[in-house]
Design an enzyme around this catalytic site. Structure first.
Site, PDB file in Angstrom:
ATOM      1  N   ALA A  43       0.830  -1.198   0.000  1.00  0.00           N
ATOM      2  CA  ALA A  43       0.000   0.000   0.000  1.00  0.00           C
ATOM      3  C   ALA A  43       0.869   1.253   0.000  1.00  0.00           C
ATOM      4  O   ALA A  43       1.969   1.249   0.557  1.00  0.00           O
ATOM      5  CB  ALA A  43      -0.919  -0.009   1.212  1.00  0.00           C
TER       6      ALA A  43
ATOM      7  N   GLY B 283       2.329   4.883   1.062  1.00  0.00           N
ATOM      8  CA  GLY B 283       2.527   5.471   2.381  1.00  0.00           C
ATOM      9  C   GLY B 283       3.779   4.938   3.044  1.00  0.00           C
ATOM     10  O   GLY B 283       4.463   4.051   2.522  1.00  0.00           O
TER      11      GLY B 283
ATOM     12  N   LYS C  63      -3.998  -5.958   6.252  1.00  0.00           N
ATOM     13  CA  LYS C  63      -2.981  -5.652   7.249  1.00  0.00           C
ATOM     14  C   LYS C  63      -2.569  -6.933   7.973  1.00  0.00           C
ATOM     15  O   LYS C  63      -3.430  -7.675   8.466  1.00  0.00           O
ATOM     16  CB  LYS C  63      -3.521  -4.631   8.259  1.00  0.00           C
ATOM     17  CG  LYS C  63      -4.045  -3.358   7.606  1.00  0.00           C
ATOM     18  CD  LYS C  63      -4.727  -2.416   8.596  1.00  0.00           C
ATOM     19  CE  LYS C  63      -3.742  -1.760   9.529  1.00  0.00           C
ATOM     20  NZ  LYS C  63      -4.399  -0.655  10.308  1.00  0.00           N
TER      21      LYS C  63
ATOM     22  N   ASP D 205     -13.372   0.766  11.241  1.00  0.00           N
ATOM     23  CA  ASP D 205     -13.721  -0.598  11.632  1.00  0.00           C
ATOM     24  C   ASP D 205     -12.786  -1.565  10.913  1.00  0.00           C
ATOM     25  O   ASP D 205     -12.448  -1.376   9.741  1.00  0.00           O
ATOM     26  CB  ASP D 205     -15.166  -0.890  11.243  1.00  0.00           C
ATOM     27  CG  ASP D 205     -15.733  -2.115  11.947  1.00  0.00           C
ATOM     28  OD1 ASP D 205     -15.088  -2.591  12.891  1.00  0.00           O
ATOM     29  OD2 ASP D 205     -16.827  -2.558  11.558  1.00  0.00           O
TER      30      ASP D 205
END
Length: 573
Positions: A316, A318, A337, A372
């Site tokens: 991802a 970043g 994740k 969430d």
């Protein structure tokens, strides 16, 4: 020889556990009205936490009973295939058939540790095609619009009854009438054919919502009446919302699940999908509190997306995290994740601590500021869609969570979260001063509201926040969170000695808010703006006051729409 009736008996046993679970879920949900009317906000939070735990408790009971009934790991594939067929028959007229499918999948998944994702023994695909609208009359009220606007509202409040009086009924009717006439011109009002409202009242936090739509020949608009209670514990109409953007925020992925009592969740979700076509179907089930079924719908959607796309999974965008490895499919709206095998030296935490933090967020009122997350075991990815660089990095950083077969990458434990633009990237790329200022204002507001929800964010670097397409800043890195009571907010002692910080006695739970300005955002210009917009964040006094509020159990009102939409309450009629 196996008893041919045995699969049928076990199928019935599983559906019985599901039905018991849903009755428990419904009992807690139905209690929302009394909690709202009586202002029992602490009980509201407790009920929300209890309802989240129901599924796992019911699943554990079902699996334990099944082990008592049959020798699970000695049974043939034919047994499980027969059991699924019997179970599917039990679902033919079941009002919560789709939730019952997910419960069945969970039982099978628990028995086989999620190693066998096979449609012959599980409902990887739905048992039947549900046509939205077939149960529509069971979940909506339709109100006659041939009368005046005021008479229509009066009809609505004759149907939706509460056990407390209105604070000022005439004022609220006038506010509602004015708001609708402001939103629709005369021609539009004359063309309205119906106002449809879901029978279920949607409760969350300190608000209740009547949710529906205004039907016109050429368009359909959301129609949401937001209700609250006054200090006198009387009913107040707080706002009328007719913009899809406002409704989308109310159903945002960073908000707690609604309490909305319905026996036909598929029809309610279908109706909401018509109101919010940009929301994924799984997000709507999750918003209704059916987060486990939301995971099932997500997985089906994910498989379908894979069939109709050809891009590769990759890391991802970043800054790389110190605790989590994060990757995504560019064409799909979530991130994946995984907890790394080893953490950086600066992270004095364990793998279990990280899991506990994510669990804490799940059980907390996320107040629209914490994303969430959804936990999966043995999640499968097609190996030919994994970029070689990503595969190498996963093996290097998350080897204990990764298994590779000839055709699949299997992640033993991962979290899935809605994709956002990392705030640090947004601020680097943004050139509009007003948008930068808004993002920084949102960042400070996000930190404050999380704290008022009794969560100290811990690592407040702006790379740990994302910004949505609506410009709302959301926190998504949870490995250093804790309850507000678990930190000691201190003022920096004054000294002329340039080395006094080196000798300052600091306990593990000590926090110095005056230092926040140095690491929340990096560039000097951004620091200065943040200090102007939220100076109190850098003072121990602010954090001490939040600790006082949370220690006393005060529950702030986190209104999910623009405060400018709220009706005045002091106008006499």
């Amino acid at each position: 020889m196996q008893n041919i009736a045995q699969p049928q008996k076990v199928a019935y046993q599983i559906i019985t556990h599901f039905d018991q679970s849903y009755r428990w879920f419904t009992r807690i949900t139905r209690g929302a009205q009394a909690r709202f009317e009586q202002g029992k906000w602490k009980e509201t939070l407790s009920a929300s936490r209890e309802r989240i735990t129901i599924y796992e408790k019911s699943l554990a009971d079902a699996v334990a009973d099944l082990y008592q009934e049959v020798p699970v790991h000695q049974l043939s594939d034919d047994f499980w295939q027969q059991m699924k067929k019997y179970y599917a028959r039990l679902l033919e007229d079941h009002p919560q058939f789709e939730l019952a499918e997910t419960f069945y999948n969970s039982v099978i998944g628990r028995l086989f540790k999620h190693r066998h994702i096979d449609n012959q023994i599980m409902f990887v695909l739905p048992s039947r095609c549900y046509l939205p609208g077939q149960d529509r009359l069971k979940v909506i009220y339709s109100f006659d619009t041939r009368t005046s606007v005021r008479e229509m509202y009066e009809a609505i409040f004759r149907v939706y009854r509460f056990n407390i009086p209105f604070d000022n009924y005439q004022r609220d009717l006038l506010n509602l009438e004015r708001a609708l006439r402001k939103r629709l011109n005369r021609a539009q009002l004359a063309s309205v054919t119906a106002v449809e409202l879901l029978k279920s009242v949607f409760y969350r936090g300190k608000s209740a919502y009547l949710i529906g739509r205004i039907c016109m020949p050429d368009e359909t608009l959301p129609f949401v009446v937001s209700l609250q209670t006054s200090a006198k514990q009387a009913l107040v109409v707080d706002a009328l919302l007719t913009d899809r953007k406002d409704l989308s925020v109310i159903f945002g992925f960073a908000r707690s699940y609604f309490m909305a009592d319905t026996q036909y969740p598929a029809e309610v979700a279908a109706f909401l999908q018509e109101l919010l076509p940009n929301k994924k179907h799984f997000e709507l089930y999750m918003a209704l509190g059916h987060y486990k079924h939301g995971k099932t719908v997500f997985y089906r959607n994910f498989l379908q997306h894979l069939e109709h796309s050809d891009d590769m999974f990759e890391a991802a965008p970043g800054v790389r995290g110190l605790v989590m490895m994060v990757f995504h499919l560019p064409s799909y709206g979530v991130v994946f994740k995984i907890i790394k095998d080893e953490f950086a030296e600066s992270k004095k935490i364990t793998r279990q601590h990280v899991k506990d933090c994510y669990r804490l967020v799940k059980m907390t009122d996320r107040v629209g500021r914490m994303a969430d997350t959804h936990e999966y075991m043995n999640f499968r990815f097609p190996l030919n869609r994994i970029a070689p660089e990503l595969l190498a990095e996963l093996q290097e950083t998350c080897g204990s969570s990764v298994e590779i077969t000839d055709q699949e990458l299997i992640i033993r434990h991962l979290y899935i979260e809605r994709k956002m633009t990392p705030l640090n990237l947004y601020l680097e790329q943004q050139t509009d001063p007003q948008k930068i200022r808004h993002a920084l204002y949102e960042l400070g507001s996000c930190i404050k509201q999380i704290a008022l929800a009794n969560i100290f964010p811990g690592d407040m670097l702006h790379k740990n926040f994302g910004i949505t397409r609506h410009g709302r800043v959301i926190f998504y890195d949870y490995d250093e969170i804790c309850l507000m009571s678990e930190r000691n907010f201190r003022a920096l002692p004054k000294s002329d000695d340039p080395y006094f910080m080196d000798t300052l006695s600091v306990a593990p739970n000590d926090v110095f808010p005056e230092q926040f300005e140095h690491f929340i955002v990096g560039k000097k210009a951004l620091k200065e703006q943040l200090k102007v917009l939220h100076p109190e964040l850098m003072t121990p006094a602010f954090w001490h006051e939040v600790q006082r509020i949370t220690a006393q159990g005060e529950i702030p009102d986190f209104t999910p729409y623009n405060p400018a939409m709220r009706f005045p309450r002091d106008e006499a009629i």
